[in-house]
Motif scaffolding. Sequence first.
Motif, short mmCIF file in Angstrom:
data_model
loop_
_atom_site.label_atom_id
_atom_site.label_comp_id
_atom_site.label_asym_id
_atom_site.label_seq_id
_atom_site.Cartn_x
_atom_site.Cartn_y
_atom_site.Cartn_z
N ALA A 80 0.84 -1.20 0.00
CA ALA A 80 0.00 0.00 0.00
C ALA A 80 0.87 1.25 0.00
N GLU A 84 -1.32 5.01 3.51
CA GLU A 84 -2.37 4.03 3.81
C GLU A 84 -1.87 2.87 4.68
N ARG A 85 -0.64 2.94 5.12
CA ARG A 85 -0.09 1.88 5.97
C ARG A 85 -0.47 2.17 7.42
N ARG A 89 -5.76 -0.83 8.56
CA ARG A 89 -5.58 -1.53 7.30
C ARG A 89 -4.82 -2.84 7.53
N SER A 92 -6.99 -5.42 8.90
CA SER A 92 -7.96 -5.90 7.92
C SER A 92 -7.36 -6.94 6.98
#
Length: 309
Positions: A80, A84-85, A89, A92
């Motif tokens: 990613a 977005e790290r 996440r 997920s």
Amino acid sequence: METSIEGEERAGGGPGTGGVRADTATAIPPASLSPSRASDFMQCPLLYRFRVIDRLPEKPSEAATRGTLVHAVLERLFDAPAAERTAPRAKSLVPGQWDRLRETRPEVTELFADDPQGERLARWLAEAERLVERWFSLEDPSRLEPAERELFVEAELDSGLRLRGIIDRVDVAPTGEVRIVDYKTGKAPRPEYAEGALFQMKFYALVVWRLKKVIPRRLQLVYLGSGDVVTYDPVLADLERVERKLLALWDAIRLATETGVWRPRPTKLCGWCDHQAHCPEFGGTPPPYPLPVRAPESGGAQQGRMGPD
């Protein structure tokens, strides 16, 4: 015990992956050394034989499988973009990576065969998520751009010995300095046992030095179980010392391979071993030795007495 599966085990070629014992038609002498197999021999030469020569099957464990799962999540997170790290996440990713692990290693489904309601599995996955989340308190992945992840490395020493393994992460600074990072899902060992974990990292540093002619600037162990980060800055003398130790270890392994003499070395770790039924220390009998042997020489070196240096 350490809970992650490293090196050739995560690559799918380690003990227990095939469940088929070697025989005289298929058994071959060991040709390379990894950190895990070196540690096996130092712990117990007979354990090394069972895993490398006989390839006896081993049952998957919840702890080791969770380590494999967490490693996969931390590797995939870097796919990613940096922004977005995030911890949500990463968490997920756990279910999807668990599904992938079950596809590639179906034997892990045995772990929860007696859990029809999925309650134990849910707790196990939640613990994996907690370990992943704890990583964010130790490192900031948004500020990291690994040069390599799950890097398979192999180098041949001047003696002909091949060293191999898989490095969790390699970071390279703009100045060219190299940092080797290894994730551990267990707790940091007490100081008197810390050198054993560093042995693996020095092994990798030796391989990188032999391959790239560069001594890694830093070796970093990230213990997700306890939230500790242990670092060590190696120097040339460290790598030369590890190389001498590995050469002596390999000589002992070759002697055992040729003579068929693999002595057990009882320790407290025996309670974790899957091979008690085959171990003389527990009244068991090893399977027939599948390689040709020669008579052992008198006064041979003792096996299994070389601890990490």
